[in-house]
Each structure stands twice: as structure tokens, then as C-alpha cells.
Design a protein around this motif. Structure first.
Motif, PDB file in Angstrom:
ATOM      1  N   SER A  78      -2.727 -50.497   0.506  1.00  0.00           N
ATOM      2  CA  SER A  78      -1.325 -50.922   0.386  1.00  0.00           C
ATOM      3  C   SER A  78      -1.066 -52.259   1.082  1.00  0.00           C
ATOM      4  CB  SER A  78      -0.407 -49.842   0.954  1.00  0.00           C
ATOM      5  OG  SER A  78      -0.737 -49.555   2.321  1.00  0.00           O
ATOM      6  N   HIS A  79      -1.684 -52.487   2.248  1.00  0.00           N
ATOM      7  CA  HIS A  79      -1.418 -53.747   2.954  1.00  0.00           C
ATOM      8  C   HIS A  79      -2.072 -54.932   2.249  1.00  0.00           C
ATOM      9  CE1 HIS A  79      -5.265 -52.426   4.785  1.00  0.00           C
ATOM     10  NE2 HIS A  79      -5.495 -53.703   5.016  1.00  0.00           N
ATOM     11  N   ALA A  97      -6.364 -42.842   3.290  1.00  0.00           N
ATOM     12  CA  ALA A  97      -6.089 -44.150   2.689  1.00  0.00           C
ATOM     13  C   ALA A  97      -4.827 -44.096   1.833  1.00  0.00           C
ATOM     14  CB  ALA A  97      -7.274 -44.589   1.847  1.00  0.00           C
ATOM     15  N   ARG A  98      -4.083 -45.200   1.841  1.00  0.00           N
ATOM     16  CA  ARG A  98      -2.941 -45.352   0.939  1.00  0.00           C
ATOM     17  C   ARG A  98      -3.283 -46.482  -0.040  1.00  0.00           C
ATOM     18  NH1 ARG A  98      -0.392 -45.126   5.815  1.00  0.00           N
ATOM     19  NH2 ARG A  98       0.176 -47.329   5.755  1.00  0.00           N
ATOM     20  N   PHE A  99      -3.531 -46.091  -1.285  1.00  0.00           N
ATOM     21  CA  PHE A  99      -3.947 -47.043  -2.312  1.00  0.00           C
ATOM     22  C   PHE A  99      -2.778 -47.437  -3.201  1.00  0.00           C
ATOM     23  CE2 PHE A  99      -8.056 -44.873  -1.511  1.00  0.00           C
ATOM     24  CZ  PHE A  99      -8.854 -45.984  -1.278  1.00  0.00           C
ATOM     25  N   LEU A 100      -2.878 -48.634  -3.755  1.00  0.00           N
ATOM     26  CA  LEU A 100      -1.965 -49.083  -4.811  1.00  0.00           C
ATOM     27  C   LEU A 100      -2.802 -49.721  -5.914  1.00  0.00           C
ATOM     28  CD1 LEU A 100       0.926 -50.758  -2.758  1.00  0.00           C
ATOM     29  CD2 LEU A 100       0.998 -48.544  -3.922  1.00  0.00           C
ATOM     30  N   ASP A 101      -2.269 -49.699  -7.142  1.00  0.00           N
ATOM     31  CA  ASP A 101      -2.969 -50.346  -8.254  1.00  0.00           C
ATOM     32  C   ASP A 101      -3.016 -51.855  -8.027  1.00  0.00           C
ATOM     33  OD1 ASP A 101      -3.325 -47.933  -9.539  1.00  0.00           O
ATOM     34  OD2 ASP A 101      -1.444 -48.096 -10.678  1.00  0.00           O
ATOM     35  N   PHE A 102      -3.968 -52.499  -8.723  1.00  0.00           N
ATOM     36  CA  PHE A 102      -4.054 -53.957  -8.623  1.00  0.00           C
ATOM     37  C   PHE A 102      -2.712 -54.571  -9.021  1.00  0.00           C
ATOM     38  CE2 PHE A 102      -8.644 -53.033  -9.443  1.00  0.00           C
ATOM     39  CZ  PHE A 102      -9.124 -53.528  -8.247  1.00  0.00           C
TER      40      PHE A 102
END
Length: 800
Positions: free
Chosen positions: A62-63, A35-40
């Protein structure tokens, strides 16, 4: 034993077993992805952030963040990521965020089926309950009780519906939906790849009507679309909503390892190219998986096959009391409560095998399954990936087994797996300006709001259409406005799945009492309801006593016989106008004339032909768009074959290119008609007639100076399929040659050029040699000679 070991063991077993290994055309291993996560994202409402965190969502993929950011910039977006990649949050998060910041905001969610909208409502309500802000959200479809419809219109912040309901029940009554349309911020269109062809062309006009009403009430909604993998998601989305759309296709969701097995049933007659029944083979693959404790979904292409496979697997496994209730069927026709119970049994693991039609292809929540077996190619690469995506969630490994039938397209993919696992060649095509479709929706739009001078509705000259409708007496012009004048309700006169036409009503006169039991569209009526036909409705057989064209009625009586009928249709195609030419390939307008001349009686139990009958019906004409290719007589003369052999060789090529065409079009085989004849419509080759009438072949030989293969659209005016085939020319003929070369038969079979119609005639060799000569000539000729640059879109939409 871990999931990986169980599935890996299955792959090892089919690879090492000599009997099974011969069935495996290809195994693709799709690697796992982290998984590629980003912060809110900044600006997301605090209450929504806390709610997501309470549900275990501490960061977004990310998407999902990319979708929120683009929408905050005012863009329309289409999200093209795999099944179970979190597309739902791509629209739920921005919609709920907007409502939290302004309680007057409204959103409309459109799903292609009622089942999917109800399933999505459950997930949305779960999120809203955790948020605890008192948002109202409802589904609005044919099942919505009348006593709560007013509440939906007035209270719902989010309305979940479908295009058919928007067309017939919401837009015509927009004055009851003022709160929705005056505050409409977002429109969500899920499963975009379903909106192609005639259905998509209709829905594009429904969107035109909706945007027109929204403007009337002062709103300008943003669109969020989602899709399975297709070749042109942005193009299709932009044609559907007629606005700029940005594409998000880089998924940040995790993905477990997936084994994708292409399984080709073994040959039982190499010369004839006959293979073992694919339904039986799909059952074998499912049994091998069940043996290892794997939870399986088995997709079949028809309701009948679902019932056959369910019965067979129940008979095999439910002798063991521990397996009772673990084999379940699922298809249209089951009651809603029964379907919900089966979905729940899949989610909690009580059901170990479910056999389904494509009713479970869409994103209905059935939990994380281990394996998917597809009994026959579903008809498109997009649908195949949708069904494959039902197995394996997040980091969980999975297996998909695609079992091929003997159909040419199935066999093409078995022989050329790179077309499936590479980038999708399929394009979703629509033509909102098809004159018949456009005219029907202009009537609806005029009923909803008067038209003003200078208004736009599509790309066709609107005032010409309005003047035509004024002449017909359905519109009245007063000053600079056109008003609807009739009492009739235009949206109620046609659906979104077919070209508008006058349907034939089926009247059952069994027992002396007449009652209507259904309808059939105008173009299908001669094939299904000709005199002496056996029409099957709801499992009952009816004998057609009379097809009355003037009354648009078919009179039938209930019978019980051991056969059904298959109509024999004679077709002629005549070129009306040549829009564009490159080498000997053409795109233009044709007149297709069809007449049912007879029928075959097919035995229900063995499918053998047990007789013929003659029919005398009037001709039906249709103007549509077509891609055609003329073969010069000199090229054919140089091959040294007899005239009979040339005719059957050309027929073999026509058979094959017609079956392979859907690989590029994201359409059904039924959407494309194939014909062998000449440009002027003076002669036609008909396989069934040639077997019954020797004179037919003699007539065909007279026209061999300009034999032409036509691929025409089976809809008046067309929706863009013919233009796309012309654009990719000669790709279709190259693929046909590849398939004939790869086929293991000796003389021709249903998988390639069709079975040889004459003893000692090698139709496979003849078709291949004609194709080789054609392709050599095409590739040696500079492309674009004799170009006729004409108005593609205007010509393509002014037919019918």
C-alpha cells in the motif's frame, strides 16, 4: 525445528535461567503484521507491470502505491517505513515508469556511502535486465574508472552517487553533465536520517547549488526521500530540500514477530555501579543464539571491538572443522572484493555469524538473518532500529538483543524502555545558514554560475555575502553580476563532514626524510597533536615533536611505546548574547575558550594512568549557540551542603545531562560540549584540574553566587541543537533525575552522576537533591517569565 521455535526457545531459556534472567531489563514482543497489498496503479507502464510480475511482484504494498500516486500529483515525498519494507520500489517504480514514457528523463540517486550505492545498483540492474529495454545506469564515485566517466555523463538514465561526489565532482563540472541537468526529473535521497548536524547542513547547501544549476538548464526535479524512524522526518526533509514534502509512514509490508531484548550486564560492584564488560556479554548472547543454529549479525561500535569479537568467536568455534569460515568480521578497511564475498556468504547461509561495525547498518543486501546482537547502544534510536532491522525479513520471526554498556544513555534506556519503544524523541536538526558553511557554498555556487542581483541562496542577505567576498578579492562585480575570479577550485578546499577550517598537516620526519601522512582539523589539532603527544595513525605510533601554528603543521617521528596520551583541556564559557529566556533557562550565543594545559599517559594494555605532562598552547576561541541554566545561590544555600559538595553535585548534574541530551537530538555525544562555570566566564570547574590542583577548587568557590550549566554546540555558529534543548526545557533535567533515581549504585558512578571524587562524599545524593530543588522551583514558576522574543534563526546563524 521452525524458526519460531528456535527463537522462542532462546527467549524461554534466558527468561528461565536465573543467571541470565537477572540480565534482562525488558523484553518487547513486536507482533507480526500481514501485508496490505493494492493493485498496480492506473497509468503504470505495461512493460514495467509485466516485468514486475515476471519477478514475482504481482501487486504492490500500500505504501508503494501511495508513493507512486503522490509523485504523479507532482509532490515531493519522504517514505518512513521499517527496514526491508520495500522502500526501494517506492522510487525505482516511478523513475523507471517515467523513463519508459520518455527516454530523455534522467534521475539522480544519492546514498550516504559508496557501498550502499553499489549495492543498490545491483538490485536496480536486476530489475532493468528483466525489463530488457537497454537503460544505462551507473554509479559515479571516486572508484569510477576515468575511461567510463564520459559514458556515465552522456548515456546514463540513472546516476547513482553520493553527496560528496555531487559537491566536488559533478556540480563544479556541470557543463559536462548537460544531459543530466537539463532532463533531471527525480532526485532520490536515501537514508535521510543520516543528513543531520554539520553533514546535513552542508548537504542542504549542496542541494541549493544543484537546484540552481537544474533551473539554469530548465529542469525542476521532484524529490523522493527515505528515512528510518525519527521524530521529524517531514521537517528535516523540507529543510534539506527547501520545499514542501509529504510524509508516507504507514507501511503495508508484512512483518514477522520480533522479540526485542534489553540486556543489562550484571553488577560486579553495586556501590560503584560497575557492570560486567558489555563486549563479553554480547559474545555470551551471540553464543546462546549460535547454539540453537540461529544465523546472527553482531554489531560492535568500533573496529577494534569487531576484531576482538571476531578473534574470540573464531577461537571458540573454529576448533570444529565444520565451522571453518562461518565466523566473519566486516568493517571499513576491508577490500571491496572481500566485503562483497562476506555479503554473499551471509545471503547464501555459508556465514553463520558476522561481526560488523555500522558498515552493515544501512540497506546493503545481506539476506534474511535470524538475530541481531548490538554490543552497546549505537548512539541513536534511529540507528538502533536500522541495526535491528537486519534481522527478520517479511513474515520471518527474529530476535534482537541490545546489550548495554555503562554509559549513562545506555543505562537510561535500560531503565526507561518506553522511551525506546514509544514514538522516537529524536529530531534530525540542521542549520544550512550557519555562516561558515553558507559562505563556503556561496563560493562554490559562484564558481559554478555567476550570481545575479536579486538571486536567493538561503535565508541570509546574499548581497552582503557577495560584497564581502568581493572585498576579499575572490569575486568580481560587473554590472548586475558577480563572477568568480580565482584560479582555485573552491569545492576542493573542504569536505561535507566538518565546518570548513584550516587543517593541520602531519609531517613524519622519521629517518630524516619528511613526508605528509595525514591531516587533522583545526579544532582537534591541540587535543591530538600537542607537543609530546602520541599520535596513532594506521596502527603506528608517532611522537609529536612540534605543533607549529604559523605553518599549520605538526612534526612527528615514529616510536614504539606502551602508552598513548589523553589531552587535558581547560574550558571557559562566556555569554555574549541572550536570545531567549524562560525561567532560569536561556538560549543564546557564547564564546567558548579552550586551551590544552596538559596530558595523561594511559597504558595500552591496562588503560591505567601512568603519568602526567604539562603543555603550553595558545587559546582557541569559538562563537557558538548554547543552552544554559543558572542556579540561584539562595536555592543552593538552603540545601545545607558545603561549597565543595555543591560544586561536585553540580558537576554530577552536568555530566549526566550532557550524556542524556543526544536522546532528543539525533546527534553524537561529541557534538555537544558541557561546562560548569558562571555566565561571565570568570570561573570554571574542571574535573581533571581539580584533582591535580587544590587552588582550582578555591577559585571555583568564589564564583558560587551564579553557577551555570552550559550545553553548547561543538561547531562554530551551531546547527540547532542548543535551540532544541532550550525548547524542551526542563525535560532534560527531569530525565536526569529519573536516571539518578533508577541507578543501582550507592554513591555515584559513571552511569549516573559520575564517580565520587572525594572519599565519603555521596555525589549521587547531592546531585539528586539539587535536581529536586531545581525542578520543584521550575514547575512552580509560570513558564515564559522574562521572555525575550528575538530573532532565533537570524541570531543562531550569524555566529562564528
Amino acid at each position: 525445528m521452525s524458526d519460531y521455535t528456535e527463537l522462542d526457545s532462546f527467549i524461554d531459556s534466558i527468561s528461565q535461567d536465573p543467571q541470565l534472567n537477572q540480565r534482562i531489563s525488558h523484553i518487547e514482543v513486536i507482533k507480526e503484521q500481514k501485508a496490505r497489498f493494492l493493485d498496480f496503479p492506473e497509468g503504470l507502464h505495461d512493460a514495467l507491470v509485466k516485468t514486475l510480475e515476471s519477478l514475482g511482484v504481482t501487486r504492490l504494498y500500500s505504501h508503494q502505491v501511495e508513493a507512486y500516486t503522490m509523485l504523479a500529483e507532482g509532490k515531493n515525498i519522504v517514505v518512513v517505513t521499517p527496514t526491508a519494507s520495500g522502500k526501494t520500489l517506492c522510487y525505482n517504480v516511478p523513475v523507471i515508469d517515467a523513463i519508459l514514457k520518455d527516454e530523455n528523463v534522467r534521475a539522480l540517486y544519492l546514498f550516504p556511502t559508496k557501498a550502499l550505492s553499489h549495492d543498490q545498483l545491483e538490485g536496480l540492474e536486476h530489475l532493468l535486465e528483466a525489463l530488457n529495454r537497454g537503460f544505462a545506469t551507473f554509479t559515479y564515485d571516486g572508484d569510477t574508472p576515468k575511461d567510463i566517466r564520459k559514458s556515465v555523463r552522456e548515456r546514463s538514465s540513472i546516476v547513482l552517487s553520493n553527496p560528496d561526489m555531487l559537491h566536488k565532482a559533478i556540480l563544479p563540472h556541470h557543463t559536462k553533465w548537460i544531459k543530466l541537468f537539463s532532463n533531471l526529473r527525480f532526485v532520490i535521497i536515501d537514508e535521510l536520517h543520516n543528513y543531520r548536524g554539520v553533514f546535513g547542513s552542508h548537504v542542504a547547501n549542496v542541494i541549493r547549488r544543484m537546484k540552481r544549476i537544474a533551473r539554469h538548464y530548465g529542469s525542476n526535479p521532484q524529490f523522493i526521500l527515505s528515512s528510518a524512524t525519527i521524530a521529524n522526518p517531514s521537517e528535516l526533509a523540507e529543510k534539506l530540500i527547501e520545499a514542501k514534502v509529504d510524509c508516507i509512514d504507514n507501511s503495508g509490508a508484512p512483518q514477522g514477530r520480533k522479540y526485542f531484548v534489553l540486556w543489562n550486564p550484571p553488577l560486579i560492584d553495586r556501590d560503584m555501579g560497575l557492570r560486567r564488560n558489555y563486549i563479553t556479554e554480547a559474545q555470551l548472547a551471540a553464543e546462546r543464539l549460535v547454539k540453537r543454529g540461529v544465523q546472527v549479525i553482531l554489531f560492535a561500535r568500533s573496529r577494534l571491538n569487531v576484531e576482538i569479537l571476531t578473534s574470540r568467536l573464531k577461537e571458540k568455534y573454529e576448533k570444529n572443522p565444520k565451522m571453518l569460515g562461518m565466523i566473519r568480521g566486516y568493517r571499513g578497511g576491508y577490500l571491496p572484493n572481500e566485503r562483497r564475498e562476506i555479503e554473499k556468504a551471509l545471503r547464501n547461509g555459508e556465514a553463520r555469524v558476522v561481526i560488523s561495525t555500522n558498515a552493515l547498518e544501512l540497506g546493503i543486501d545481506i539476506g534474511a538473518l535470524d538475530a541481531a546482537v548490538l554490543a552497546g547502544y549505537p548512539g541513536s534510536i534511529a540507528s538502533t532500529w536500522q541495526q535491528a532491522g537486519r534481522a527478520g525479513r517479511k513474515e520471518k520471526s527474529s530476535v534482537v538483543v541490545l546489550v548495554a554498556s555503562s554509559a549513562p544513555l545506555d543505562q537510561f534506556l535500560m531503565n526507561h524502555p518506553h522511551y525506546f519503544f514509544g514514538s522516537s524523541p529524536e529530531k534530525g536538526l540542521i542549520n544550512p545558514d550557519n555562516l561558515l558553511i553558507l559562505l563556503a557554498h556561496v563560493k562554490c555556487a559562484a564558481f559554478e554560475l555567476p550570481f545575479q542581483e536579486g538571486d536567493q541562496f538561503g535565508k541570509e542577505p546574499l548581497e552582503e555575502i557577495l560584497s564581502y567576498l568581493e572585498e576579499k578579492g575572490v569575486l568580481h562585480r560587473s554590472g548586475s553580476q558577480w563572477f568568480w575570479t580565482e584560479d582555485s577550485y573552491p569545492a576542493d578546499t573542504f569536505g561535507l563532514r566538518n565546518i570548513p577550517s584550516e587543517n593541520f598537516v602531519i609531517v613524519d620526519r622519521t629517518g630524516g626524510r619528511a613526508r605528509s601522512i595525514g591531516e587533522v582539523d583545526y579544532t582537534s589539532a591541540p587535543m591530538l597533536l600537542h607537543d609530546k603527544a602520541i599520535y596513532i595513525h594506521a596502527g603506528e605510533q608517532y611522537h609529536v615533536d612540534e605543533l607549529n601554528y604559523e605553518q599549520r603543521k605538526a612534526y612527528v617521528k615514529k616510536v614504539s611505546v606502551n602508552y598513548y596520551t589523553d589531552a587535558i583541556e581547560y574550558t571557559k564559557v562566556k555569554v555574549l548574547e541572550d536570545f531567549d529566556t524562560k525561567n532560569e533557562a536561556h538560549w543564546g550565543e557564547v564564546c567558548v575558550t579552550k586551551r590544552v594545559v596538559g596530558y595523561k599517559k594511559i597504558k595500552l594494555t591496562t588503560f591505567e594512568n601512568i603519568g602526567f605532562g604539562d603543555v603550553n598552547l595558545p587559546e582557541n576561541e569559538m562563537h557558538t549557540t548554547c543552552y544554559w541554566f543558572t542556579i540561584e545561590k539562595g536555592l543552593l544555600d538552603g540545601l545545607g551542603y558545603s561549597e565543595d559538595a555543591i560544586i561536585y553535585g553540580l558537576y554530577g548534574i552536568a555530566h549526566l545531562v550532557g550524556n542524556i541530551a543526544p536522546l532528543f537530538l539525533l546527534c553524537s555525544r561529541r557534538d555537544i560540549g558541557v561546562h560548569l562555570g558562571d555566565r561571565e566566564g570568570l570561573w570554571s570547574f574542571d574535573y581533571e584540574l581539580s584533582k591535580r590542583d587544590a587552588k582550582a577548587i578555591k577559585e571555583m568557590k568564589k564564583g558560587l553566587y551564579s553557577p551555570t550549566i552550559f550545553l553548547y554546540e561543538n561547531y562554530p555558529g551551531g546547527v540547532g541543537f542548543a535551540l532544541e534543548l532550550f525548547t524542551i526545557h526542563p525535560e532534560l533535567f527531569l530525565k536526569a533525575r529519573d536516571e539518578i533515581r533508577a541507578c543501582s549504585c550507592s554513591y555515584g558512578c559513571p552511569c549516573c552522576a559520575g564517580p565520587s571524587p572525594v572519599r565519603n562524599m555521596n555525589i549521587k545524593e547531592i546531585s539528586l537533591n539539587i535536581l529536586n530543588a531545581l525542578i520543584k522551583e521550575q514547575l512552580s514558576t509560570p513558564e515564559g517569565t522574562n521572555k525575550k522574543k528575538k530573532k532565533h534563526k537570524e541570531k543562531g546563524s550569524n555566529n562564528g
